[in-house]
Design a protein around this motif. Structure first.
Motif, PDB file in Angstrom:
ATOM      1  N   ALA A 123       0.826  -1.110   0.008  1.00 24.45           N
ATOM      2  CA  ALA A 123       0.123  -0.033   0.176  1.00 24.45           C
ATOM      3  C   ALA A 123       0.907   1.336  -0.229  1.00 24.45           C
ATOM      4  O   ALA A 123       0.490   2.211  -0.638  1.00 24.45           O
ATOM      5  CB  ALA A 123      -0.895   0.097   1.210  1.00 24.45           C
ATOM      6  N   SER A 159       2.507   1.613  -3.274  1.00 24.50           N
ATOM      7  CA  SER A 159       1.334   2.251  -4.411  1.00 24.50           C
ATOM      8  C   SER A 159       1.251   3.538  -4.279  1.00 24.50           C
ATOM      9  O   SER A 159       1.226   4.477  -5.291  1.00 24.50           O
ATOM     10  CB  SER A 159       0.358   1.382  -4.107  1.00 24.50           C
ATOM     11  OG  SER A 159      -0.869   1.567  -5.186  1.00 24.50           O
ATOM     12  N   LEU A 209       2.485  -7.216  -2.752  1.00 30.89           N
ATOM     13  CA  LEU A 209       1.030  -7.092  -2.875  1.00 30.89           C
ATOM     14  C   LEU A 209       0.486  -8.546  -3.279  1.00 30.89           C
ATOM     15  O   LEU A 209      -0.461  -9.091  -2.655  1.00 30.89           O
ATOM     16  CB  LEU A 209       0.746  -6.367  -4.049  1.00 30.89           C
ATOM     17  CG  LEU A 209      -1.011  -6.288  -4.333  1.00 30.89           C
ATOM     18  CD1 LEU A 209      -1.796  -5.658  -3.162  1.00 30.89           C
ATOM     19  CD2 LEU A 209      -1.167  -5.135  -5.506  1.00 30.89           C
ATOM     20  N   SER A 233      -6.261  -9.997  -7.119  1.00 29.33           N
ATOM     21  CA  SER A 233      -6.865  -9.199  -6.346  1.00 29.33           C
ATOM     22  C   SER A 233      -7.229  -7.972  -7.101  1.00 29.33           C
ATOM     23  O   SER A 233      -6.797  -7.576  -8.033  1.00 29.33           O
ATOM     24  CB  SER A 233      -6.280  -8.814  -5.071  1.00 29.33           C
ATOM     25  OG  SER A 233      -5.050  -8.350  -5.193  1.00 29.33           O
ATOM     26  N   CYS A 234      -8.367  -7.051  -6.703  1.00 29.81           N
ATOM     27  CA  CYS A 234      -8.618  -5.962  -7.191  1.00 29.81           C
ATOM     28  C   CYS A 234      -7.436  -4.742  -7.134  1.00 29.81           C
ATOM     29  O   CYS A 234      -7.281  -4.057  -7.916  1.00 29.81           O
ATOM     30  CB  CYS A 234      -9.883  -5.448  -6.708  1.00 29.81           C
ATOM     31  SG  CYS A 234     -11.322  -6.351  -6.902  1.00 29.81           S
ATOM     32  N   LYS A 235      -6.697  -5.063  -5.998  1.00 31.61           N
ATOM     33  CA  LYS A 235      -5.451  -3.972  -5.995  1.00 31.61           C
ATOM     34  C   LYS A 235      -4.396  -4.292  -6.860  1.00 31.61           C
ATOM     35  O   LYS A 235      -3.796  -3.484  -7.412  1.00 31.61           O
ATOM     36  CB  LYS A 235      -5.031  -4.034  -4.488  1.00 31.61           C
ATOM     37  CG  LYS A 235      -6.006  -3.577  -3.405  1.00 31.61           C
ATOM     38  CD  LYS A 235      -5.368  -3.580  -2.213  1.00 31.61           C
ATOM     39  CE  LYS A 235      -6.512  -3.137  -1.109  1.00 31.61           C
ATOM     40  NZ  LYS A 235      -6.009  -3.328   0.372  1.00 31.61           N
ATOM     41  N   GLU A 236      -4.314  -5.553  -7.126  1.00 29.37           N
ATOM     42  CA  GLU A 236      -3.441  -6.119  -8.265  1.00 29.37           C
ATOM     43  C   GLU A 236      -3.973  -5.380  -9.522  1.00 29.37           C
ATOM     44  O   GLU A 236      -3.058  -4.935 -10.248  1.00 29.37           O
ATOM     45  CB  GLU A 236      -3.108  -7.572  -8.246  1.00 29.37           C
ATOM     46  CG  GLU A 236      -2.084  -7.841  -9.349  1.00 29.37           C
ATOM     47  CD  GLU A 236      -2.150  -9.419  -9.356  1.00 29.37           C
ATOM     48  OE1 GLU A 236      -1.347  -9.883 -10.639  1.00 29.37           O
ATOM     49  OE2 GLU A 236      -2.544 -10.083  -8.597  1.00 29.37           O
ATOM     50  N   GLN A 270      -5.353  -2.771  -9.994  1.00 32.77           N
ATOM     51  CA  GLN A 270      -5.231  -1.254  -9.987  1.00 32.77           C
ATOM     52  C   GLN A 270      -3.804  -0.988 -10.326  1.00 32.77           C
ATOM     53  O   GLN A 270      -3.840  -0.230 -11.073  1.00 32.77           O
ATOM     54  CB  GLN A 270      -5.556  -0.830  -8.756  1.00 32.77           C
ATOM     55  CG  GLN A 270      -5.423   0.660  -8.561  1.00 32.77           C
ATOM     56  CD  GLN A 270      -6.076   1.377  -6.965  1.00 32.77           C
ATOM     57  OE1 GLN A 270      -5.496   0.525  -5.954  1.00 32.77           O
ATOM     58  NE2 GLN A 270      -6.766   2.301  -6.903  1.00 32.77           N
ATOM     59  N   ILE A 283     -12.713  -0.734  -6.471  1.00 32.28           N
ATOM     60  CA  ILE A 283     -11.593  -0.324  -6.923  1.00 32.28           C
ATOM     61  C   ILE A 283     -11.204  -1.652  -8.280  1.00 32.28           C
ATOM     62  O   ILE A 283     -10.744  -1.171  -9.299  1.00 32.28           O
ATOM     63  CB  ILE A 283     -10.326  -1.233  -6.035  1.00 32.28           C
ATOM     64  CG1 ILE A 283     -10.264  -0.189  -4.669  1.00 32.28           C
ATOM     65  CG2 ILE A 283      -8.922  -1.423  -6.664  1.00 32.28           C
ATOM     66  CD1 ILE A 283      -9.535  -0.696  -3.659  1.00 32.28           C
TER      67      ILE A 283
END
Length: 410
Positions: free
Chosen positions: A251, A254, A280, A289-292, A294, A353
């Motif tokens: 985080a 990012s 991550l 994941s959604c963060k990946e 992103q 996200i």
């Protein structure tokens, strides 16, 4: 001869037999509850007493539980001394229940003072937590500069304590105890998290000072690198002396990448985004994941933006026609990866996200196709995006897509 007199029989008096029912002696019909009790008593003469005992026991138990909860609320149940807890409760009351920043600040200051008088260790989480909450209160009421000042004070004090600990460790050749290691790890973690928060405040709409935010966040990242063995070769993991998890490190990286990207340092942004992927993915146990998605989308968008610059450089060299073609192809690949990642995320894990990452990647892909000269595919991509963008009322993106569609159709 006189007339015969009729025989009169004395009628028996029935007055004694007449029952006079007054209001006091009249028995009213039983109500529904009473009838239910009577029926239970008649139909279950043996079980009925046990039923009464059970009801009485249940009511008694409820009363005991209620009294216990009442006493629990009255007792001192936190790790703070009572005089500190009282001020802290009042400070939080005037923060959330009856908002009054001045009164809340007064009680926070008193809580900090009482904590010092009570001999609380100022570097333990409980004592530091009072100052952190103080800064949060200031931020909630829009006093961002004051919040930053409080957090800067926390950072300065903790860094000074860390320096003292490191000096003692350098002078002592023996191995530090587990307690000493835990204390140092807790202080390092507090320093990093405080710096990350301060960077976020400088980046916020209140301050809009991205350069200062970037500087402070770089210091936080530098601490993580310093406390991680072979970070340059093995990457970031949970195994670090700062007590930071892989997810927290990801985080932070990012956020650092976003700062670089928004201040025109695309090359640095790309490097940081690349570093973000490893911790991550580790924090998600290898699942997508959604963060990946992103981060992958941000990589593609940042590459696309960098390639549009008049003085664009690729791998440190001025861009050529062939290198631009290869770079756009690579950026398209990153956009496709982002789109593919959103497709395989578990439905229960999907959130906003994911939706934004998907839209961003699709927009970047359409733009890259246009820049590469493939107008047909670009026009198709922009056309398919516009209904979704209008439905979500994303006006800025609608304008970008309409402009792209216009260029692709010319």
């Amino acid at each position: 001869m006189p007339a015969a007199r009729p025989l009169l029989r004395k009628q028996p008096c029935n007055g004694a037999r007449i029952q006079i029912r007054t209001a006091k002696t009249y028995i009213r019909p039983p109500n529904r509850f009473e009838k239910m009790v009577i029926d239970a008593k008649v139909q279950h003469p043996i079980l009925f007493p046990f039923l009464l005992i059970g009801c009485f026991g249940s009511v008694s138990m409820l009363l005991v539980m209620a009294y216990n909860e009442y006493k629990k609320d009255k007792l001192h149940t936190t790790d703070y001394p009572i005089e500190v807890e009282e001020r802290l409760r009042l400070a939080l009351h005037y923060t959330h229940i009856q908002p009054d920043p001045e009164t809340s600040a007064k009680y926070f200051m008193q809580a900090i003072q009482k904590a010092e008088e009570a001999g609380m260790d100022p570097f333990k989480p409980d004592a530091l937590g009072i100052r952190i909450r103080f800064s949060q209160m200031m931020e909630n009421f829009g006093h961002v500069k004051s919040a930053i000042e409080i957090l800067d004070g926390v950072t300065k004090d903790v860094e000074q304590k860390l320096a003292e600990i490191d000096e003692e460790r350098a002078a002592n050749t023996g191995k530090p105890s587990e307690e000493e290691e835990a204390t140092r790890r807790q202080l390092l973690r507090a320093t990093i998290q405080t710096k990350v928060k301060v960077a976020s405040l400088y980046e916020s709409d209140y301050m809009q000072d991205r350069q200062t935010a970037k500087k402070i966040l770089s210091e936080a990242v530098g601490l993580v690198v310093k406390e991680t063995q072979d970070a340059q070769t093995t990457g970031f993991t949970d195994d670090n002396s700062a007590g930071m998890t892989a997810g927290e490190i990801a985080a932070m990286l990012s956020q650092m990448g976003d700062l670089y990207a928004t201040t025109g340092e695309e090359a640095n942004a790309l490097q940081v985004y690349m570093l973000t992927l490893q911790p991550l993915r580790a924090s998600c146990n290898g699942t997508r994941s959604c963060k990946e998605a992103q981060v992958l989308s941000n990589i593609a968008a940042t590459m696309d933006q960098a390639l549009k610059k008049p003085d664009a450089k690729i791998n440190g060299r001025p861009a050529t026609k062939s290198s631009l073609t290869a770079a756009r192809k690579a950026a398209l690949n990153w956009a496709d990866q982002a789109i593919a990642t959103t497709d395989v995320v578990n439905p229960e894990d999907r959130d906003d996200i994911c939706e934004l990452a998907l839209l961003s990647a699709q927009m970047t892909r359409a733009d890259l196709l246009l820049e590469s000269g493939d107008k047909d595919k670009s026009r198709e991509a922009f056309s398919s995006l516009l209904p979704t963008l209008r439905e979500k009322n994303l006006t800025p993106l609608v304008q970008v897509a309409e402009e792209g569609l216009k260029r692709a159709s010319s």
